[in-house]
Design an enzyme around this catalytic site. Sequence first.
Site, PDB file in Angstrom:
ATOM      1  CG  HIS A  43      -0.093   0.267   2.488  1.00 43.77           C
ATOM      2  ND1 HIS A  43       0.642  -0.728   3.120  1.00 43.77           N
ATOM      3  CD2 HIS A  43       0.124   1.410   3.199  1.00 43.77           C
ATOM      4  CE1 HIS A  43       1.271  -0.203   4.160  1.00 43.77           C
ATOM      5  NE2 HIS A  43       0.976   1.094   4.235  1.00 43.77           N
ATOM      6  CG  HIS A  65       7.524   4.407   0.719  1.00 40.56           C
ATOM      7  ND1 HIS A  65       7.252   5.433   1.596  1.00 40.56           N
ATOM      8  CD2 HIS A  65       7.667   3.294   1.481  1.00 40.56           C
ATOM      9  CE1 HIS A  65       7.245   4.969   2.833  1.00 40.56           C
ATOM     10  NE2 HIS A  65       7.483   3.656   2.801  1.00 40.56           N
TER      11      HIS A  65
END
Length: 173
Positions: free
Chosen positions: A41, A122
Amino acid sequence: MALKRLFFGIGLDTQSKSRITQWLNQSITHQKPATLARNWHITLAFLGQVDEPTTEALIQFAGELTLPPFELHFSQTGYWPQNGIFYLQPMPCEVLNNLAAPLRKISKEWQLYSCPYRFSPHITLFRGHKGEPQVQAPVTPFTLSVREFHLYHSHALEDGLHYTPISSFELSA
């Protein structure tokens, strides 16, 4: 009163997870297993331990945000040696920043969690990896269409850590 470890984030679709998994298996030399694909995620805002009334207020707050759907383009990796995190990083995206900003702000204002670092979106692929994994071939660029974000509950089960969405929020302007 029960507390839950929560964060706002963007999940990955099945196609993106498959692309990343294939790339990791074919092009990355590493010393420890990758993070679990089910947990991949992009964190928008970490909230920490949250009680039920505050959770309900957060859901209401997030549901009132109005931003358009957007796309994230991935082609770059990075490595943070201090915590051994190897990651995929999207190209800069103003809408992503505009989504994360109020979520991070409310966390700080409500004294849930105040992140000392600037927002750095990220996807964590390795955690606690000593030395940067060797990349034999760069990731084939891909695009993630973002149509919603989630409030996740981070919890451990017998088979490891799970990030379970407890509420979802559609993007529409």
